[in-house]
Design an enzyme around this catalytic site. Structure first.
Site, PDB file in Angstrom:
ATOM      1  N   GLU A  13       0.815  -1.218   0.000  1.00  0.00           N
ATOM      2  CA  GLU A  13       0.000   0.000   0.000  1.00  0.00           C
ATOM      3  C   GLU A  13       0.853   1.275   0.000  1.00  0.00           C
ATOM      4  O   GLU A  13       0.395   2.341   0.399  1.00  0.00           O
ATOM      5  CB  GLU A  13      -0.953  -0.017   1.200  1.00  0.00           C
ATOM      6  CG  GLU A  13      -2.010  -1.099   1.082  1.00  0.00           C
ATOM      7  CD  GLU A  13      -2.803  -1.262   2.354  1.00  0.00           C
ATOM      8  OE1 GLU A  13      -3.902  -0.687   2.443  1.00  0.00           O
ATOM      9  OE2 GLU A  13      -2.338  -1.949   3.274  1.00  0.00           O
ATOM     10  N   SER A 180      -6.490  -2.866   1.766  1.00  0.00           N
ATOM     11  CA  SER A 180      -6.819  -2.427   0.402  1.00  0.00           C
ATOM     12  C   SER A 180      -7.301  -3.559  -0.507  1.00  0.00           C
ATOM     13  O   SER A 180      -7.160  -3.501  -1.720  1.00  0.00           O
ATOM     14  CB  SER A 180      -5.620  -1.724  -0.260  1.00  0.00           C
ATOM     15  OG  SER A 180      -5.385  -0.495   0.364  1.00  0.00           O
ATOM     16  N   TYR A 246      -9.837   3.117  -5.047  1.00  0.00           N
ATOM     17  CA  TYR A 246      -8.935   4.234  -5.321  1.00  0.00           C
ATOM     18  C   TYR A 246      -9.148   4.918  -6.668  1.00  0.00           C
ATOM     19  O   TYR A 246      -8.404   5.815  -7.033  1.00  0.00           O
ATOM     20  CB  TYR A 246      -7.471   3.770  -5.165  1.00  0.00           C
ATOM     21  CG  TYR A 246      -7.211   3.258  -3.768  1.00  0.00           C
ATOM     22  CD1 TYR A 246      -7.331   4.117  -2.675  1.00  0.00           C
ATOM     23  CD2 TYR A 246      -6.912   1.932  -3.521  1.00  0.00           C
ATOM     24  CE1 TYR A 246      -7.140   3.660  -1.387  1.00  0.00           C
ATOM     25  CE2 TYR A 246      -6.710   1.456  -2.232  1.00  0.00           C
ATOM     26  CZ  TYR A 246      -6.822   2.330  -1.171  1.00  0.00           C
ATOM     27  OH  TYR A 246      -6.635   1.878   0.098  1.00  0.00           O
ATOM     28  N   ARG A 285     -10.988   3.015  11.788  1.00  0.00           N
ATOM     29  CA  ARG A 285     -12.219   2.783  11.019  1.00  0.00           C
ATOM     30  C   ARG A 285     -12.580   1.319  11.130  1.00  0.00           C
ATOM     31  O   ARG A 285     -11.727   0.450  11.015  1.00  0.00           O
ATOM     32  CB  ARG A 285     -11.991   3.150   9.564  1.00  0.00           C
ATOM     33  CG  ARG A 285     -13.247   3.601   8.826  1.00  0.00           C
ATOM     34  CD  ARG A 285     -12.994   3.690   7.335  1.00  0.00           C
ATOM     35  NE  ARG A 285     -12.880   2.360   6.789  1.00  0.00           N
ATOM     36  CZ  ARG A 285     -11.890   1.963   5.970  1.00  0.00           C
ATOM     37  NH1 ARG A 285     -10.952   2.785   5.593  1.00  0.00           N
ATOM     38  NH2 ARG A 285     -11.869   0.726   5.530  1.00  0.00           N
ATOM     39  N   ASP A 287     -14.927  -1.775   9.709  1.00  0.00           N
ATOM     40  CA  ASP A 287     -15.678  -2.175   8.509  1.00  0.00           C
ATOM     41  C   ASP A 287     -16.716  -3.252   8.816  1.00  0.00           C
ATOM     42  O   ASP A 287     -16.424  -4.210   9.528  1.00  0.00           O
ATOM     43  CB  ASP A 287     -14.713  -2.739   7.447  1.00  0.00           C
ATOM     44  CG  ASP A 287     -13.788  -1.682   6.875  1.00  0.00           C
ATOM     45  OD1 ASP A 287     -14.079  -0.491   7.019  1.00  0.00           O
ATOM     46  OD2 ASP A 287     -12.766  -2.074   6.258  1.00  0.00           O
ATOM     47  N   GLU A 300     -13.290  -6.021  10.132  1.00  0.00           N
ATOM     48  CA  GLU A 300     -11.944  -5.671  10.595  1.00  0.00           C
ATOM     49  C   GLU A 300     -11.933  -4.271  11.196  1.00  0.00           C
ATOM     50  O   GLU A 300     -12.847  -3.476  10.992  1.00  0.00           O
ATOM     51  CB  GLU A 300     -10.964  -5.697   9.411  1.00  0.00           C
ATOM     52  CG  GLU A 300     -11.351  -4.715   8.308  1.00  0.00           C
ATOM     53  CD  GLU A 300     -10.177  -4.263   7.446  1.00  0.00           C
ATOM     54  OE1 GLU A 300      -9.022  -4.507   7.822  1.00  0.00           O
ATOM     55  OE2 GLU A 300     -10.445  -3.630   6.412  1.00  0.00           O
ATOM     56  N   ASN A 302      -9.376  -0.976  11.078  1.00  0.00           N
ATOM     57  CA  ASN A 302      -8.210  -0.360  10.438  1.00  0.00           C
ATOM     58  C   ASN A 302      -7.630   0.661  11.402  1.00  0.00           C
ATOM     59  O   ASN A 302      -8.311   1.614  11.769  1.00  0.00           O
ATOM     60  CB  ASN A 302      -8.629   0.350   9.147  1.00  0.00           C
ATOM     61  CG  ASN A 302      -9.278  -0.608   8.178  1.00  0.00           C
ATOM     62  OD1 ASN A 302      -8.613  -1.401   7.527  1.00  0.00           O
ATOM     63  ND2 ASN A 302     -10.610  -0.577   8.103  1.00  0.00           N
ATOM     64  N   GLY A 306      -7.031   5.047   5.401  1.00  0.00           N
ATOM     65  CA  GLY A 306      -6.586   5.960   4.351  1.00  0.00           C
ATOM     66  C   GLY A 306      -7.045   7.386   4.603  1.00  0.00           C
ATOM     67  O   GLY A 306      -8.088   7.638   5.200  1.00  0.00           O
TER      68      GLY A 306
HETATM   69  N1  LIG Z   1     -17.055 -11.912   4.556  1.00  0.00           N
HETATM   70  C1  LIG Z   1     -17.280 -11.017   3.586  1.00  0.00           C
HETATM   71  N2  LIG Z   1     -18.488 -10.959   2.980  1.00  0.00           N
HETATM   72  C2  LIG Z   1     -18.719 -10.073   1.977  1.00  0.00           C
HETATM   73  N3  LIG Z   1     -17.793  -9.223   1.508  1.00  0.00           N
HETATM   74  C3  LIG Z   1     -16.561  -9.234   2.071  1.00  0.00           C
HETATM   75  C4  LIG Z   1     -16.233 -10.127   3.138  1.00  0.00           C
HETATM   76  N4  LIG Z   1     -14.939  -9.931   3.471  1.00  0.00           N
HETATM   77  C5  LIG Z   1     -14.479  -8.951   2.670  1.00  0.00           C
HETATM   78  N5  LIG Z   1     -15.429  -8.523   1.823  1.00  0.00           N
HETATM   79  C6  LIG Z   1     -15.296  -7.456   0.806  1.00  0.00           C
HETATM   80  O1  LIG Z   1     -13.898  -7.201   0.590  1.00  0.00           O
HETATM   81  C7  LIG Z   1     -13.547  -5.882   1.051  1.00  0.00           C
HETATM   82  C8  LIG Z   1     -12.190  -5.902   1.770  1.00  0.00           C
HETATM   83  O2  LIG Z   1     -12.236  -6.795   2.865  1.00  0.00           O
HETATM   84  P1  LIG Z   1     -11.666  -6.454   4.312  1.00  0.00           P
HETATM   85  O3  LIG Z   1     -11.817  -7.684   5.137  1.00  0.00           O
HETATM   86  O4  LIG Z   1     -12.287  -5.214   4.848  1.00  0.00           O
HETATM   87  O5  LIG Z   1     -10.115  -6.269   4.048  1.00  0.00           O
HETATM   88  P2  LIG Z   1      -9.198  -5.001   3.663  1.00  0.00           P
HETATM   89  O6  LIG Z   1     -10.073  -3.792   3.574  1.00  0.00           O
HETATM   90  O7  LIG Z   1      -8.220  -4.929   4.790  1.00  0.00           O
HETATM   91  O8  LIG Z   1      -8.557  -5.382   2.389  1.00  0.00           O
HETATM   92  C9  LIG Z   1     -14.678  -5.470   1.978  1.00  0.00           C
HETATM   93  O9  LIG Z   1     -14.769  -4.079   2.019  1.00  0.00           O
HETATM   94  C10 LIG Z   1     -15.883  -6.158   1.336  1.00  0.00           C
HETATM   95  O10 LIG Z   1     -16.358  -5.434   0.228  1.00  0.00           O
HETATM   96 MG   LIG Z   2     -11.564  -3.214   4.905  1.00  0.00          MG
END
Ligand SMILES: Nc1ncnc2c1ncn2[C@@H]1O[C@H](COP(=O)(O)OP(=O)(O)O)[C@@H](O)[C@H]1O
Ligand SMILES: [Mg+2]
Length: 339
Positions: A13, A180, A246, A285, A287, A300, A302, A306
């Site tokens: 990143e 990301s 992005y 943040r 999610d 998760e 963060n 960002g």
């Molecule tokens: N269990 C899940 N079910 C549905 N969508 C998911 C799931 N895990 C991740 N995503 C999708 O992938 C994106 C990134 O996943 P995330 O776990 O937040 O990791 P990061 O943001 O650290 O890459 C999320 O914002 C969502 O859109």
């Molecule tokens: Mg995320």
């Protein structure tokens, strides 16, 4: 204040971090602070600032080949020598490995300089989505059902068995310690699993596989330990991957999110709880996914979200009447009061 702003680094990143760093630098200077920009990947011999900031975020995510895997030793010199002795606070604008995971925080502890955001342990816990989910599970923070596989024991058939037993498909395959959406794949059936696991293994020695949660995507920003207005994220196509994160215009952001008030308050409370379960401080943040049955699932936390033009925390702050400049300044001031 005399502030050192650390951005860039060697994580996948890097470009996102530089984009955050550039904006934060401008904002803090506009408020009259002195800002020294430090790229930890450059060690004691820092590049010219204009050169460092003359780049643009590519719309494609970095491949493993594009990641600089060497150079972490330079971080020692950057923190020890390039960060000036009279620095009163460090703004850490790094994302991902070496920056968001507690390592640079530890070096700054050795220097004895206050830094923004969470401390060493909370940063490390939040960086690992598998550890995070275990702590969420114990503390009653709702999170998608999951399993994992380690490169040391890569039995794909056993993994398939666990997935079928626990949640089935679609499933989400991701490296637990990247951000990301790097290395993440949504897998619709078992035949695609092995490839997705291999992709995630390029980024990490462990791979997390989670139940896919259909429905909406919500995120709660935290400032000074308090929840800001919720944002709903609606990618125009596909899911919220690197491209949609992005590239301006590819995703709609609804702030405040169109959810009913009572639900919104409950979600904000869950976000603050999730943040404190990991021991996080300052800003961050959290999610979430929100399905049609009205259930929320925390994905998760963060710890260094960002701060780019398309980023979410600045949007949430603005919806609360906090300008980008105020936001950056408050994050720095908070680091002085709580460490
Ligand atoms: N269990 C899940 N079910 C549905 N969508 C998911 C799931 N895990 C991740 N995503 C999708 O992938 C994106 C990134 O996943 P995330 O776990 O937040 O990791 P990061 O943001 O650290 O890459 C999320 O914002 C969502 O859109
Ligand atoms: Mg995320």
């Amino acid at each position: 204040l005399k502030i050192a702003l650390i951005c860039g680094g060697i994580s996948p990143e890097r470009e996102v971090s530089l984009a955050s760093g550039k904006k934060i630098t401008q904002a803090l200077r506009q408020r009259g602070h002195t800002v020294a920009v430090i790229d930890p990947a450059a060690g004691h011999d820092q590049p010219d600032e204009d050169e460092l900031f003359s780049f643009s975020i590519k719309s494609e995510p970095p491949s493993k080949n594009g990641i600089r895997s060497e150079g972490s030793r330079k971080y020692l010199d950057a923190v020890n020598i390039a960060v000036p002795d009279d620095t009163e606070a460090v703004f850490i604008a790094l994302h991902g490995t070496w920056g968001e995971d507690g390592r640079i925080q530890a070096l700054l502890e050795f220097r004895g300089i206050p830094y923004t955001g969470s401390g060493v342990l909370a940063s490390a816990l939040a960086m690992d989505k598998i550890v995070t989910k275990k702590l969420f599970h114990d503390a009653g923070v709702p999170t998608p059902v999951w399993t994992s596989i380690a490169v040391a024991d890569p039995d794909i058939n056993a993994l398939k068995g666990r997935i079928n037993e626990k949640f089935g498909y679609p499933a989400v395959v991701k490296p637990p310690d990247q951000g990301s959406t790097v290395g993440l794949t949504i897998v619709s059936n078992e035949s695609d699993l092995e490839h997705a696991v291999d992709v995630a293994f390029r980024f990490s020695g462990n791979v997390l596989v989670e139940s896919y949660i259909p429905g909406r995507e919500l995120t709660v920003s935290i400032l000074e330990g308090r929840a800001l207005p919720i944002i709903e994220i609606r990618p125009k196509q596909g899911f919220y991957d690197y491209h949609n994160k992005y590239t301006p215009g590819r995703t709609d952001y609804l702030v405040p999110a169109p959810v009913d008030e009572e639900f919104g308050k409950r979600l904000q409370a869950i976000a603050v709880h999730a943040f404190s379960v990991l021991g996080c401080k300052g800003f961050g943040r959290v999610d979430f996914r929100y399905n049609d049955a009205g259930q929320v699932f925390c994905l998760e936390v963060n710890t260094i979200p960002g701060m780019t033009d398309t980023s979410l925390v600045p949007k949430a702050a603005l919806a609360d009447g906090i300008s980008y400049e105020d936001l950056c300044e408050r994050i720095v001031l908070d680091s002085l009061s709580c460490k």
